[in-house]
Design a protein around this motif. Structure first.
Motif, PDB file in Angstrom:
ATOM      1  N   SER A  10       0.872  -1.176   0.000  1.00 19.57           N
ATOM      2  CA  SER A  10       0.000   0.000   0.000  1.00 19.57           C
ATOM      3  C   SER A  10       0.904   1.220   0.000  1.00 19.57           C
ATOM      4  O   SER A  10       1.507   1.553   1.027  1.00 19.57           O
ATOM      5  N   ASN A  11       1.016   1.873  -1.152  1.00 12.01           N
ATOM      6  CA  ASN A  11       2.005   2.929  -1.297  1.00 12.01           C
ATOM      7  C   ASN A  11       1.426   4.130  -2.047  1.00 12.01           C
ATOM      8  O   ASN A  11       1.719   4.344  -3.218  1.00 12.01           O
ATOM      9  N   PRO A  12       0.576   4.917  -1.376  1.00 11.76           N
ATOM     10  CA  PRO A  12       0.063   6.133  -2.024  1.00 11.76           C
ATOM     11  C   PRO A  12       1.041   7.295  -1.878  1.00 11.76           C
ATOM     12  O   PRO A  12       1.786   7.384  -0.896  1.00 11.76           O
ATOM     13  N   THR A  13       1.077   8.164  -2.869  1.00 14.20           N
ATOM     14  CA  THR A  13       1.821   9.418  -2.760  1.00 14.20           C
ATOM     15  C   THR A  13       0.887  10.577  -3.090  1.00 14.20           C
ATOM     16  O   THR A  13      -0.080  10.414  -3.834  1.00 14.20           O
ATOM     17  N   TYR A  14       1.212  11.741  -2.522  1.00 15.07           N
ATOM     18  CA  TYR A  14       0.339  12.915  -2.660  1.00 15.07           C
ATOM     19  C   TYR A  14       1.150  14.125  -3.084  1.00 15.07           C
ATOM     20  O   TYR A  14       2.348  14.237  -2.796  1.00 15.07           O
ATOM     21  N   ASP A  15       0.470  15.028  -3.784  1.00 13.18           N
ATOM     22  CA  ASP A  15       1.086  16.310  -4.091  1.00 13.18           C
ATOM     23  C   ASP A  15       1.282  17.094  -2.797  1.00 13.18           C
ATOM     24  O   ASP A  15       0.498  16.961  -1.849  1.00 13.18           O
ATOM     25  N   ALA A  16       2.343  17.902  -2.766  1.00  9.72           N
ATOM     26  CA  ALA A  16       2.624  18.701  -1.567  1.00  9.72           C
ATOM     27  C   ALA A  16       3.102  20.073  -1.990  1.00  9.72           C
ATOM     28  O   ALA A  16       3.945  20.204  -2.885  1.00  9.72           O
ATOM     29  N   ASP A  17       2.545  21.095  -1.355  1.00 12.92           N
ATOM     30  CA  ASP A  17       2.984  22.459  -1.631  1.00 12.92           C
ATOM     31  C   ASP A  17       4.382  22.696  -1.067  1.00 12.92           C
ATOM     32  O   ASP A  17       5.186  23.411  -1.661  1.00 12.92           O
ATOM     33  N   GLN A  18       4.669  22.110   0.086  1.00 15.55           N
ATOM     34  CA  GLN A  18       5.983  22.221   0.713  1.00 15.55           C
ATOM     35  C   GLN A  18       6.268  20.910   1.418  1.00 15.55           C
ATOM     36  O   GLN A  18       5.756  20.633   2.490  1.00 15.55           O
ATOM     37  N   TRP A  19       7.095  20.067   0.782  1.00 18.24           N
ATOM     38  CA  TRP A  19       7.247  18.694   1.264  1.00 18.24           C
ATOM     39  C   TRP A  19       7.884  18.619   2.638  1.00 18.24           C
ATOM     40  O   TRP A  19       7.660  17.671   3.396  1.00 18.24           O
ATOM     41  N   THR A  20       8.706  19.633   3.012  1.00 19.01           N
ATOM     42  CA  THR A  20       9.373  19.568   4.317  1.00 19.01           C
ATOM     43  C   THR A  20       8.423  19.801   5.479  1.00 19.01           C
ATOM     44  O   THR A  20       8.707  19.397   6.607  1.00 19.01           O
ATOM     45  N   SER A  21       7.288  20.444   5.225  1.00 21.79           N
ATOM     46  CA  SER A  21       6.378  20.754   6.324  1.00 21.79           C
ATOM     47  C   SER A  21       4.978  20.168   6.137  1.00 21.79           C
ATOM     48  O   SER A  21       4.135  20.283   7.018  1.00 21.79           O
ATOM     49  N   SER A  22       4.715  19.533   4.986  1.00 24.69           N
ATOM     50  CA  SER A  22       3.385  18.982   4.724  1.00 24.69           C
ATOM     51  C   SER A  22       3.169  17.694   5.509  1.00 24.69           C
ATOM     52  O   SER A  22       4.118  16.972   5.820  1.00 24.69           O
ATOM     53  N   PRO A  23       1.921  17.361   5.826  1.00 26.65           N
ATOM     54  CA  PRO A  23       1.626  16.064   6.456  1.00 26.65           C
ATOM     55  C   PRO A  23       1.809  14.931   5.450  1.00 26.65           C
ATOM     56  O   PRO A  23       2.090  15.165   4.267  1.00 26.65           O
ATOM     57  N   ASP A  24       1.644  13.688   5.919  1.00 25.67           N
ATOM     58  CA  ASP A  24       1.823  12.531   5.045  1.00 25.67           C
ATOM     59  C   ASP A  24       0.893  12.570   3.839  1.00 25.67           C
ATOM     60  O   ASP A  24       1.230  12.059   2.773  1.00 25.67           O
ATOM     61  N   SER A  25      -0.274  13.169   3.993  1.00 25.77           N
ATOM     62  CA  SER A  25      -1.237  13.244   2.891  1.00 25.77           C
ATOM     63  C   SER A  25      -1.044  14.487   2.027  1.00 25.77           C
ATOM     64  O   SER A  25      -1.893  14.790   1.182  1.00 25.77           O
ATOM     65  N   GLY A  26       0.088  15.196   2.201  1.00 28.14           N
ATOM     66  CA  GLY A  26       0.385  16.361   1.381  1.00 28.14           C
ATOM     67  C   GLY A  26      -0.729  17.381   1.423  1.00 28.14           C
ATOM     68  O   GLY A  26      -1.229  17.729   2.496  1.00 28.14           O
ATOM     69  N   ASN A  27      -1.132  17.851   0.243  1.00 27.88           N
ATOM     70  CA  ASN A  27      -2.255  18.797   0.191  1.00 27.88           C
ATOM     71  C   ASN A  27      -3.582  18.081  -0.068  1.00 27.88           C
ATOM     72  O   ASN A  27      -4.582  18.717  -0.384  1.00 27.88           O
ATOM     73  N   GLY A  28      -3.555  16.741   0.045  1.00 31.56           N
ATOM     74  CA  GLY A  28      -4.779  15.958  -0.131  1.00 31.56           C
ATOM     75  C   GLY A  28      -5.052  15.489  -1.540  1.00 31.56           C
ATOM     76  O   GLY A  28      -5.999  14.739  -1.768  1.00 31.56           O
ATOM     77  N   THR A  29      -4.224  15.906  -2.503  1.00 27.71           N
ATOM     78  CA  THR A  29      -4.419  15.495  -3.890  1.00 27.71           C
ATOM     79  C   THR A  29      -3.544  14.288  -4.213  1.00 27.71           C
ATOM     80  O   THR A  29      -2.312  14.401  -4.185  1.00 27.71           O
ATOM     81  N   PRO A  30      -4.124  13.118  -4.509  1.00 27.06           N
ATOM     82  CA  PRO A  30      -3.314  11.933  -4.826  1.00 27.06           C
ATOM     83  C   PRO A  30      -2.514  12.151  -6.109  1.00 27.06           C
ATOM     84  O   PRO A  30      -3.005  12.729  -7.077  1.00 27.06           O
ATOM     85  N   ASP A  31      -1.274  11.663  -6.088  1.00 23.38           N
ATOM     86  CA  ASP A  31      -0.417  11.730  -7.269  1.00 23.38           C
ATOM     87  C   ASP A  31      -0.265  10.353  -7.895  1.00 23.38           C
ATOM     88  O   ASP A  31      -0.553  10.156  -9.073  1.00 23.38           O
ATOM     89  N   THR A  32       0.182   9.380  -7.114  1.00 18.69           N
ATOM     90  CA  THR A  32       0.269   7.996  -7.576  1.00 18.69           C
ATOM     91  C   THR A  32      -0.197   7.081  -6.454  1.00 18.69           C
ATOM     92  O   THR A  32      -0.239   7.477  -5.278  1.00 18.69           O
ATOM     93  N   ALA A  33      -0.525   5.859  -6.794  1.00 18.02           N
ATOM     94  CA  ALA A  33      -0.873   4.855  -5.793  1.00 18.02           C
ATOM     95  C   ALA A  33      -0.598   3.474  -6.365  1.00 18.02           C
ATOM     96  O   ALA A  33      -0.835   3.221  -7.552  1.00 18.02           O
ATOM     97  N   GLY A  34      -0.081   2.617  -5.530  1.00 19.64           N
ATOM     98  CA  GLY A  34       0.114   1.223  -5.898  1.00 19.64           C
ATOM     99  C   GLY A  34      -0.253   0.357  -4.712  1.00 19.64           C
ATOM    100  O   GLY A  34       0.236   0.566  -3.602  1.00 19.64           O
TER     101      GLY A  34
END
Length: 345
Positions: A10-34
């Protein structure tokens, strides 16, 4: 014996406005998932039959049932539910050993085996820096036929072994990384038919030349060839058939000398050599000393071992003593100093 394994991805990734300070879910927009899972059930049996004083026959078989399920991939705005894959296979083996005399022995081994795609090879979409991995949910198990003839001699201070081997593989599972449209991309695929055949020679001698000096050497040569891969075509129009199989060096050699100064102190010097290796099926990655290359190398390592007591030992050494620079996809460590203290309870 019985065997079962289960692997879940289970490996979802999300878009992030600032990856150093964003939560695990980034900005909530899925980018990829496997995601997906693989299950393997197996039953195996083995028997050893010493049917004559000098002969021993070992036979066995393994029955396996494999399934890949719950596969799902998301790339950008494209979501795909992947098909279920199943396979049931029987893998027999046999080895006949002959003790020719107290020193000499020979063994002939034959076997058949299957290697199933991993859950990552089937479903994982991931980027590591500038490198992207693209899975293939339709991969099939690779099917190996292997044989080896080994002749050995073991005396008081000397051990010798010569092995001739061959392995033919159908639907070989091979990954490779290519530069596609300016992006390094790793893909997984079945290669129709490959062959690895070669020879290995191992020699060991205790108290060689002087008391306390142990010498050993292991050298292997492999003729590794893609016999058929009609589905492969590169952008340049090159083919894989007749090329060297990726990630298999033609030569490997390890030589080692260890001097025991009494029962507590030992000094070791070792030389490691590896011949040419490719990472692409058409062997077009021929430029050395660059990112992605697999260079020929020969390095020297040194090591000192001291047994302080029955429970405590110390080790120190230098790997790559002469600071050789070489790439194995990325730059490998230059001169490296190592030390450790081991306490056993």
């Amino acid at each position: 014996g019985l065997h079962r394994d289960e692997y879940v991805l289970s490996n979802p990734t999300y878009d992030a406005d600032q990856w150093t300070s964003s939560p695990d879910s980034g900005n909530g927009t899925p980018d990829t998932a496997g995601r997906g899972r693989t299950d393997t059930y197996a039953l195996w049996i083995q028997d050893v039959w010493k049917f004559a004083p000098a002969f021993k026959l070992t036979t066995g078989a393994r029955l396996e049932s494999w399934e890949a399920s719950n596969g799902f991939n998301l790339a950008g705005n494209v979501a795909t539910v992947q098909p279920v894959e199943r396979s049931m296979n029987l893998s027999p083996k046999a080895a006949l050993a002959w003790q020719i005399d107290p020193a000499w022995s020979a063994q002939l081994s034959l076997g058949e085996a299957y290697r199933y795609p991993t859950v990552g090879e089937l479903y994982q979409i991931v980027s590591t820096g500038p490198t992207y991995s693209i899975p293939d949910p339709n991969l099939t198990p690779e099917h190996d036929y292997s044989g080896e003839l080994a002749i050995g001699r073991q005396a008081r201070n000397t051990r010798l072994r010569l092995s001739l081997f061959q392995e033919n593989t159908r639907n070989a599972l091979i990954s490779q990384t290519n530069l596609l449209n300016g992006t390094y991309t790793t893909t997984f695929q079945n290669v129709a038919w490959i062959r690895n055949r070669g020879v290995e020679f191992v020699a060991e001698r205790d108290n060689a030349l002087i008391h306390g000096l142990d010498l050993s050497n292991s050298v292997t040569y492999v003729d590794s060839t893609v016999l058929s891969d009609p589905s492969f075509r590169s952008a340049a129009g090159t083919t894989a058939t007749g090329r060297h199989v990726p990630y298999v060096p033609d030569w490997r050699d390890t030589a080692r000398a260890t001097y025991h100064s009494g029962e507590r102190l030992a000094f070791t010097v070792a030389a490691r050599y590896q011949g040419k290796m490719y990472s692409t099926l058409d062997n077009t990655d021929s430029v050395p000393h660059v990112f992605g290359a697999f260079d020929t190398f020969c390095v020297i390592d040194t090591h000192v071992h001291y047994r302080i007591s029955a429970l405590i030992s110390a080790d120190a050494g230098i790997d790559n003593l002469f600071n050789d620079k070489y790439f194995e996809y990325h730059p490998f460590p230059a001169r490296t100093y190592v030390a450790n203290l081991k306490v056993q309870f």
